[in-house]
Design an enzyme around this catalytic site. Structure first.
Site, PDB file in Angstrom:
ATOM      1  N   HIS A 166      51.641  33.953  49.763  1.00  0.00           N
ATOM      2  CA  HIS A 166      51.870  34.559  48.443  1.00  0.00           C
ATOM      3  C   HIS A 166      52.578  35.748  48.805  1.00  0.00           C
ATOM      4  CE1 HIS A 166      50.171  36.754  45.341  1.00  0.00           C
ATOM      5  NE2 HIS A 166      49.780  37.455  45.879  1.00  0.00           N
ATOM      6  N   HIS A 215      47.757  36.621  38.420  1.00  0.00           N
ATOM      7  CA  HIS A 215      46.418  36.568  39.189  1.00  0.00           C
ATOM      8  C   HIS A 215      45.545  35.767  38.599  1.00  0.00           C
ATOM      9  CE1 HIS A 215      43.919  40.691  41.094  1.00  0.00           C
ATOM     10  NE2 HIS A 215      45.354  39.906  42.029  1.00  0.00           N
TER      11      HIS A 215
END
Length: 738
Positions: free
Chosen positions: A48, A94
């Site tokens: 990430h 998200h």
């Protein structure tokens, strides 16, 4: 001095570090890391944060252009729009948090992307979203959809930034891993941009915003792994990794930061996003080639007895880290206290090149920043391409009633109106929304002289499944086309690359192919990538999502009054089809929804024709020769005309296909096409001939009112009201079942 460590390779593996990565961390430190240092290495080297599987490919994308001020590498991309103004924008995912806890996952996704934009000195002016949910029949889909929509609206509406556009699709591949991508657009003065690189040894490091809690710890590592299952119990265990948002604090933070930015007090500023205080401090020091010392006892916390590990890895929301100029502390403190926000001097910039953390009189971590950033793993993962799909011969498909097919398509989850979603968002706050959600692109006014931006998000994942390169090129082209269809000059794009597990060669092949297709399209259309996000491991128990490279596009309109939409306007106007029609039905919506098949290659993308046709259409709109315009995409020509008729409440007549099979003519998804309404067809068709643009008159606009009908010459008619009722009914009806 840091004492001994009981951190093992097994504990490192629980944090997502491989044995090789753990040994690399030991080599950098010259010793085993303690728990705080392990946490820092784990989040900074997570997929990430480090993009370790994707960065070598991302570097091949075109990122510069005559108007680009700042490309990838900062919090958001920046493009010059003239008159001393700049547009600042980015899209981020998200996904995992929204699947675990849909309301807070979506809400904090909006909050995070807002901070990426205003941290650069821009006032946010618009939010867009790109949503993907599983099959409507899946037992969790309705719950996830309701929570995500409420989260986006709950945060954006409270902050006071309009949500002006987006997209929403359903497919079984997202049953175990939904996608929630949020895009924010802001406006800044081109000579007042703020960056994140630390500078000035001795300068103060300041923490501002909300207090730090235990929410969101391990959020970055959670987002860097696939789900093992989607049972409520399994997801409940991950709930503490999801952040909790407070939009009212975010609003105060926006105003306080923008006010301080007017005082020439800020040297550098960074959002505490993924990995929280860790990523913000490391990135600021790394970009500046400096060090940072932080006293963790000074960090404002809302929970007692938080450890250094917890403080550094917390992803509590509405927090920023900044470096202020000497002598500016008092002014900065006054501003943040006025806005009732925490303000704390927690450290200073050093020339040591190290991140040094102290707590309770002891050194809690001591890491060289350069190697932590520069020696992050880079994987050249094996990949393979998918075998090409055989073509779909339109003549092999059965002949069906086109009116019945149109009704079915418009009432399907794929094409049903998403009004139920966007009516929950305040899309008019700030008073500058010129073209509302539901069209090809939203249009937002950005200056008193009428200058406006066109904004859109686009992707067709079923194309990318069949051929990742062609599908991604199509996504870029459709984004460019949607901006063009409202009369805008496309400027640049931001991308959100949503894929499955890159450790599987077939998934990595999808990513590589998508980058190739995007690169080719961006170059041909002079449409650079200035920011973006990569979200990998979007799968559950080995079941991956469809490859979904979402494109967020931004275009410029000199005068908002010249923008058009796709609503039909005047009885008697001609309908002109721009672009070549061959009746391509492979990977089409018609094939999936009517024939129950998901095979065939996506339509070819002729980028030369895209550029030529789009430039022509834009010129015609700007010259006043287009009353309405709609790009042709999902569902083809007949679907586009039906959407135009429903939007305008007017009837229309459409000519037949000549020698082409009727379903191929009506529902084929050939690219590079627009349907234009004009009151001056002679001028438009003559100009098209001179420009070498395929253009043919295919119908006319009919009367409005109760009798308005969509008529197919030789194939029947249906009332526009009936089509509208079918199109508007599915989503509210589906959600009412919950």
């Amino acid at each position: 001095m840091i004492g001994g460590s009981n951190v093992t390779a097994e504990l490192a593996a629980e944090h997502g570090l491989s044995r090789d990565e753990f040994e690399r961390a030991i080599a950098i430190l010259g010793r085993a890391p303690n728990m705080t240092e392990l946490g820092i290495f784990a989040v900074m080297w997570s997929e990430h944060c480090s993009y370790k599987s994707s960065k070598i490919w991302l570097k091949t994308l075109p990122t510069t252009g005559p108007h680009v001020i700042c490309g990838p590498g900062e919090n958001a991309g920046i493009v010059d729009i003239g008159d001393g103004d700049a547009v600042v924008f980015k899209i981020e995912s998200h996904n995992h948090p929204s699947f675990i806890e849909p309301y807070q996952g979506a809400a904090t996704g909006v909050g995070g992307i807002l901070r990426d934009v205003f941290t650069m000195g821009a006032r946010p002016i618009a939010i867009l979203d790109s949503l993907r949910f599983g099959s409507p029949e899946h037992p969790r889909t309705r719950h996830l959809l309701a929570g995500v929509v409420a989260g986006i609206g709950g945060y954006g509406n409270c902050v006071g930034v309009p949500t002006v556009g987006g997209e929403c699709e359903f497919h079984p591949s997202y049953d175990g891993n939904i996608l929630v991508n949020a895009m924010c657009v802001g406006i800044a003065r081109a000579d007042r941009i703020f960056y994140s690189a630390a500078a000035g040894p001795g300068n103060l490091v300041v923490y501002v915003g909300a207090k730090t809690g235990r929410d969101g710890i391990h959020g970055a590592t959670m987002a860097s792994a696939e789900f093992g299952g989607d049972a409520p119990g399994a997801l409940g265990e991950k709930r503490p990794t999801v952040q909790v948002g407070d939009p009212f604090t975010e609003k105060l933070l926006i105003e306080a930061c923008l006010e301080l930015m007017e005082k020439n007090a800020i040297v550098a500023i960074q959002d505490m996003g993924a990995a929280g205080l860790t990523s913000s401090s490391v990135e600021m020091a790394g970009k500046g080639g400096l060090g940072i010392e932080i006293d963790l006892d000074r960090v404002p916390v809302r929970e007692s007895q938080m450890s250094a590990y917890e403080i550094m890895l917390s992803e509590s929301q509405e927090r920023m880290l900044m470096i202020v100029r000497p002598g500016s502390e008092a002014e900065a403190r006054r501003i943040f206290e006025k806005w009732e926000l925490d303000f704390a001097v927690i450290g200073r910039v050093t020339d040591s090149g190290r991140l040094v953390l102290r707590m309770a009189g002891r050194v809690a971590a001591d890491i060289p920043v350069g190697p932590l950033v520069a020696e992050a793993p880079v994987h050249r993962r094996p990949w393979r391409r998918r075998d090409p799909e055989p073509e779909v011969d339109p003549t092999s498909l059965p002949e069906r009633d086109p009116i019945e097919c149109l009704q079915w398509l418009l009432a399907s989850p794929a094409l049903a109106s998403k009004r139920w979603i966007w009516e929950q968002f305040d899309h008019l706050v700030m008073g500058n929304t010129v073209k509302r959600p539901g069209g090809d692109a939203a249009v937002v006014r950005v200056s008193a002289n009428g200058k406006a931006l066109a904004l859109a998000t686009d992707c067709t994942p079923r194309y990318c499944r069949a051929d990742a390169a062609r599908g991604a090129a199509q996504a870029v082209a459709e984004s460019w086309r949607n901006l063009t269809a409202v009369g805008a000059e496309p400027l640049a794009l931001t991308d959100n690359m949503n894929f499955g597990n890159p450790e599987r060669p077939e998934i990595m092949g999808q990513f590589v192919g998508a980058i190739e297709g995007m690169r080719e399209a961006c170059q041909a259309l002079a449409y650079p990538v200035v920011s973006g996000n990569v979200s990998l491991y979007n799968e559950t128990s080995g079941r991956a999502i469809l490859p979904t490279p979402v494109i967020g596009g931004v275009g410029l309109i000199a005068d908002a009054r010249s923008a058009v939409d796709f609503a039909l306007k005047h009885e008697g106007d001609a309908l002109i089809l721009i672009g070549e029609t061959r009746g391509h039905l492979g990977a089409s919506l018609y094939l999936r929804e009517i024939e129950g098949r998901e095979d065939g290659p996506p339509p070819p993308v002729d980028l030369t024709a895209e550029r030529r046709n789009g430039d022509f259409v834009r010129a015609m709109i700007q010259a006043g020769h287009g009353e309405a315009c709609h790009d042709l995409s999902d569902g083809g020509l007949l679907t586009a005309l039906a959407e135009m008729a429903m939007a305008g409440g007017r009837g229309a007549t459409l000519a037949g296909p000549g020698t082409m099979p009727l379903h191929a003519w009506l529902f084929g998804e050939d690219q590079g096409r627009y349907l234009v309404e004009t009151g001056d067809p002679v001028t438009l068709l003559s100009a098209a001939r001179l420009a070498g643009v395929p253009a043919v008159r295919v119908g006319r606009v009919e009367a409005a009112g109760d009798g308005a009908a969509l008529t197919l010459r030789g194939a029947g008619a249906i009332s526009v009201a009936q089509l509208t009722a079918a199109n508007e009914a599915w989503l509210p009806g589906y959600m009412a079942l919950g």
